[in-house]
Design a protein around this motif. Sequence first.
Motif, PDB file in Angstrom:
ATOM      1  N   ARG A 284       4.773 -10.895  28.473  1.00  0.00           N
ATOM      2  CA  ARG A 284       6.024 -10.677  27.751  1.00  0.00           C
ATOM      3  C   ARG A 284       7.218 -10.366  28.657  1.00  0.00           C
ATOM      4  NH1 ARG A 284       1.915  -9.398  24.466  1.00  0.00           N
ATOM      5  NH2 ARG A 284       2.178  -9.636  22.201  1.00  0.00           N
ATOM      6  N   TYR A 285       6.950  -9.850  29.855  1.00  0.00           N
ATOM      7  CA  TYR A 285       8.049  -9.390  30.707  1.00  0.00           C
ATOM      8  C   TYR A 285       7.983 -10.043  32.084  1.00  0.00           C
ATOM      9  CZ  TYR A 285       8.275  -5.863  27.042  1.00  0.00           C
ATOM     10  OH  TYR A 285       8.363  -5.241  25.824  1.00  0.00           O
ATOM     11  N   SER A 286       9.004  -9.795  32.888  1.00  0.00           N
ATOM     12  CA  SER A 286       9.088 -10.380  34.222  1.00  0.00           C
ATOM     13  C   SER A 286       7.885  -9.982  35.071  1.00  0.00           C
ATOM     14  CB  SER A 286      10.375  -9.906  34.910  1.00  0.00           C
ATOM     15  OG  SER A 286      10.331 -10.192  36.296  1.00  0.00           O
ATOM     16  N   LYS A 287       7.160 -10.969  35.558  1.00  0.00           N
ATOM     17  CA  LYS A 287       5.972 -10.691  36.356  1.00  0.00           C
ATOM     18  C   LYS A 287       6.315 -10.128  37.735  1.00  0.00           C
ATOM     19  CE  LYS A 287       3.863 -14.327  33.709  1.00  0.00           C
ATOM     20  NZ  LYS A 287       5.083 -14.317  32.871  1.00  0.00           N
ATOM     21  N   PRO A 288       7.316 -10.650  38.453  1.00  0.00           N
ATOM     22  CA  PRO A 288       7.649 -10.036  39.747  1.00  0.00           C
ATOM     23  C   PRO A 288       8.083  -8.575  39.615  1.00  0.00           C
ATOM     24  CG  PRO A 288       8.605 -12.230  39.581  1.00  0.00           C
ATOM     25  CD  PRO A 288       8.078 -11.890  38.228  1.00  0.00           C
ATOM     26  N   TYR A 289       8.897  -8.265  38.619  1.00  0.00           N
ATOM     27  CA  TYR A 289       9.325  -6.881  38.424  1.00  0.00           C
ATOM     28  C   TYR A 289       8.132  -5.992  38.044  1.00  0.00           C
ATOM     29  CZ  TYR A 289      14.183  -8.565  38.390  1.00  0.00           C
ATOM     30  OH  TYR A 289      15.391  -9.125  38.733  1.00  0.00           O
ATOM     31  N   PHE A 290       7.271  -6.519  37.196  1.00  0.00           N
ATOM     32  CA  PHE A 290       6.090  -5.754  36.791  1.00  0.00           C
ATOM     33  C   PHE A 290       5.211  -5.438  38.002  1.00  0.00           C
ATOM     34  CE2 PHE A 290       1.718  -5.908  34.693  1.00  0.00           C
ATOM     35  CZ  PHE A 290       1.760  -4.583  34.305  1.00  0.00           C
TER      36      PHE A 290
END
Length: 410
Positions: A284-290
């Motif tokens: 659901r969310y940005s993978k690099p940021y996660f």
Amino acid sequence: MSAPTSTLAAGRAHMPWMIIAAGSIVAMLTFGPRSAMGFFQLPMLQDTGWDRTTFGLAMAMQNLCWGLSQPIFGAIADKYGTWRVLAMSGVIYACGLFLMSLGGAPWTLHVGGGVLVGLGVGSGSFGIVLSAFARNVTPQQRSMAFGLGTAAGSAGMFLFAPLSQGLISALGWSDSLVVLGALMLLVPLFAIPLRGNSASGIQREAEFKQTVGQALSEAFGHRSYLLLVAGFFVCGYQVAFITAHFPAYIGDIGIDARYAVIALALIGFFNIIGSLASGVISQRYSKPYFLAYIYLARSVAVAAFLLLPQSPLSVIIFAIVMGLLWLSTVPPTNTLVVIMFGTRHLGLLGGVVFLSHQVGSFLGVWMGGYLYDRFGTYDPVWWFGAALGIFAAVVHWPIREQAVARPAAA
């Protein structure tokens, strides 16, 4: 034309549970025994008279053979089919455990438990299984599928620890290895639904042809991929150091040894939860940021554990937190490789990323022992791992979550 196409797309939207279940069982079987190797160290050395360096060298060889072989086996699976590679994995793995059980000379440990078990895990671990998942699920389902597969490997770590300890208590270390080897012969059977190569499945990519050399050249010329490779090195360093040295560290700080067993069990259990949660979040969310947040959280957890008063309670809390973060990096990391390059050479390119992880694992295990002998404490290794976590967060932040630019198909 639109109605049949819509119907087909709707049919494909269902998760292929047979494939997911088969791959998860394979991941659990292949990840289980190698995560329980530590239980065999003391009884084996007591019977054979070998020293810990002999056993440690075998485990280091295992990690390197695992990392070095995975890109090769991934490329073979991409071309010739996942089932063939997984069937080979079960046989090689079993042979390695059988040879390790002989215990006649150090070479049986190094070749069996080191080289063959390493090759068995390399040909049957996450990279091979998740590549098959990627070809058979929709892009929207990938992160969740990867989370399920990773959680299954975590379950193998959790289940095989007490199983191995119970077998050793009942049968002795040698016969226990034979039993585990026999279990590995189930891998070819459970892997049957994972037939097919990169040209099969609902996500086959026949429109853009590449050789292995061209795929590697494209990947190593892609900045985001190189950053991903660099960041996954840190994951290997951190988890391998804790796996190998945390029990000894618990004793060094004066906490009862039983809390080391409790801590590793908690890491394995919460690893399952963390892997599943990672699949949902990264869908659901940005993978690099996660990923950046995961590495930062690891650094904060290590710093807090070292700076705050250390007690049995702090050990348990640290184990729970690290368990949640343990393999939570795997689903978003593998999904990013798919997003960048597609599924055609996923086994190969995902294997290269994992090779970086294993180099970090080797360094974490080796540095733990070397720096402890040099300084009489594990603190330098802990703080270096925390610093590496910040480095990993920095390199993941600029990763672009998009496909590599390619010339249009003719």
